[in-house]
Write a protein that holds these residues in place. Structure first.
Motif, PDB file in Angstrom:
ATOM      1  N   ILE A 178       0.883  -0.931  -0.021  1.00 11.72           N
ATOM      2  CA  ILE A 178      -0.065  -0.083   0.050  1.00 11.72           C
ATOM      3  C   ILE A 178       0.990   1.181   0.032  1.00 11.72           C
ATOM      4  N   HIS A 179       1.881   1.164   0.631  1.00 13.84           N
ATOM      5  CA  HIS A 179       2.910   2.230   0.801  1.00 13.84           C
ATOM      6  C   HIS A 179       3.397   2.642  -0.637  1.00 13.84           C
ATOM      7  N   ASN A 180       3.732   1.650  -1.426  1.00 13.74           N
ATOM      8  CA  ASN A 180       4.545   1.709  -2.774  1.00 13.74           C
ATOM      9  C   ASN A 180       3.381   1.441  -3.766  1.00 13.74           C
ATOM     10  N   CYS A 181       2.092   1.742  -3.473  1.00 14.61           N
ATOM     11  CA  CYS A 181       0.981   1.313  -4.625  1.00 14.61           C
ATOM     12  C   CYS A 181       1.237   2.257  -5.927  1.00 14.61           C
ATOM     13  N   ASP A 182       1.651   3.491  -5.709  1.00 13.92           N
ATOM     14  CA  ASP A 182       1.829   4.366  -6.855  1.00 13.92           C
ATOM     15  C   ASP A 182       2.888   3.982  -7.826  1.00 13.92           C
ATOM     16  N   GLY A 256      -3.204  10.703 -11.052  1.00 10.81           N
ATOM     17  CA  GLY A 256      -2.852  10.489 -12.473  1.00 10.81           C
ATOM     18  C   GLY A 256      -3.314   8.941 -13.011  1.00 10.81           C
ATOM     19  N   THR A 257      -3.889   8.375 -12.139  1.00  8.07           N
ATOM     20  CA  THR A 257      -4.473   7.051 -12.680  1.00  8.07           C
ATOM     21  C   THR A 257      -6.230   6.869 -12.789  1.00  8.07           C
ATOM     22  N   GLY A 258      -6.747   7.927 -12.992  1.00  4.81           N
ATOM     23  CA  GLY A 258      -8.182   7.725 -13.254  1.00  4.81           C
ATOM     24  C   GLY A 258      -8.797   9.024 -12.165  1.00  4.81           C
ATOM     25  N   GLU A 259      -9.957   8.883 -12.331  1.00  7.30           N
ATOM     26  CA  GLU A 259     -10.798   9.318 -11.163  1.00  7.30           C
ATOM     27  C   GLU A 259     -10.920   9.055  -9.667  1.00  7.30           C
ATOM     28  N   LEU A 260     -10.422  10.017  -8.912  1.00  6.38           N
ATOM     29  CA  LEU A 260     -10.535   9.847  -7.620  1.00  6.38           C
ATOM     30  C   LEU A 260     -11.873  10.269  -6.712  1.00  6.38           C
ATOM     31  N   VAL A 261     -11.942   9.500  -5.559  1.00  7.65           N
ATOM     32  CA  VAL A 261     -13.182  10.030  -4.827  1.00  7.65           C
ATOM     33  C   VAL A 261     -12.395  10.664  -3.566  1.00  7.65           C
ATOM     34  N   TYR A 262     -13.367  11.412  -2.846  1.00  5.40           N
ATOM     35  CA  TYR A 262     -12.953  11.782  -1.530  1.00  5.40           C
ATOM     36  C   TYR A 262     -13.587  11.317  -0.406  1.00  5.40           C
ATOM     37  N   CYS A 263     -12.927  10.617   0.441  1.00 10.80           N
ATOM     38  CA  CYS A 263     -13.297  10.029   1.583  1.00 10.80           C
ATOM     39  C   CYS A 263     -13.073  10.709   2.887  1.00 10.80           C
TER      40      CYS A 263
END
Length: 278
Positions: A178-182, A256-263
């Motif tokens: 998860i830390h390096n997911c990007d 930069g990977t597509g649509e993001l949603v706010y949590c």
């Protein structure tokens, strides 16, 4: 003692009848073939080895280079990288070690990490073309037997032996990935692996997070694992601990990977994980 005898009709010509012996070169070749079987068995027990290992096997130190070169020519061994050699199965022509065993033996401190660790554990849907090797020893990424071996930063981590390879533990693998997911695999592929895992230990997860000491990582892990709660079934105290460590600033995951949603609950913009479609 050799017998002397004369051939009829050939004056003053003597011949010697001796016991049949192999020429010196042929005898030496046969001896080396016999030795090669012994050395191959020793090498196979190691799986992969260095020239120093060969020097410890042979009696004559002057023959070390000969043995290595001869074994390569015969297809008994293959050079992996620099001073490391793989033992080849004489029936299949493939290394006797897996890609993960090879990766974790590149250096004494090496271990398999990130998405490759999910693969080594058997929880990745499929094996990729890369093996991520954590080590403090610097090396240039290289390809061997169709696999790219890539170096990642080594850090204090929970390590276990899995299938003969040194691999990060499951909780460590989750946090590291998860830390390096990007940079590695992407959030959806990581989520797909996490959904396949057995029950995770919340205390081990928190210990891994504490070693990083990064508030943003608490945000990311809390968000991702909560999205997968129906699979991971972590106790509320885990999420409470993560929220207490979250920074007050809004952060982004997967830019930069597509649509993001706010949590709002995690103060984070991230890709929406549609569990039903993963």
């Amino acid at each position: 003692m050799a017998e002397r005898w004369k051939i009829s009709g050939m004056a003053n010509v003597e011949c010697h009848r001796r016991q049949k012996q192999l020429p010196v070169k042929e005898y030496t070749r046969k001896q080396r073939q016999l030795s090669s079987v012994k050395y191959y068995d020793e090498m196979r027990r190691l799986g992969c080895f260095t020239v120093r290992d060969v020097a410890d096997m042979v009696d004559e130190q002057s023959t070390v280079t000969y043995v290595v070169n001869d074994y390569q020519r015969r297809g008994y061994i293959d050079r992996i990288h620099r001073n490391l050699y793989a033992v080849m199965d004489r029936n299949t022509g493939q290394p006797v070690l897996t890609r993960y065993q090879i990766g974790s033996r590149l250096f004494p401190d090496a271990y398999i990490a990130l998405y490759s660790a999910f693969e080594a554990w058997g929880y990745a849907p499929q094996a990729g073309g890369e093996v991520y090797v954590a080590t403090e020893s610097r090396f240039t990424d290289f390809r061997y037997n169709g696999v790219f071996y890539r170096q990642v930063k080594r850090r204090e981590a929970d390590i276990e032996q899995v299938g003969g390879a040194m691999v990060t533990g499951l909780e460590q693998t989750v946090v590291d990935s998860i830390h390096n997911c990007d940079k590695v695999a992407g959030l959806e592929r990581i989520a797909e692996c996490i959904m396949r895992l057995p029950t995770l230990d919340p205390d081990r997860l928190l210990k891994c997070l504490e070693r990083y000491g990064k508030g943003f990582l608490y945000q990311k892990c809390g968000y991702v694992l909560e999205q997968l709660q129906s699979y991971v079934k972590l106790p509320e105290r885990f999420y409470r601990e993560c929220r207490e460590r979250c920074p007050g600033t809004v952060r982004y995951v997967g830019k930069g990977t597509g649509e993001l949603v706010y949590c709002k609950g995690w103060g984070i913009y991230a890709p929406y994980l549609n569990v039903e479609q993963i």
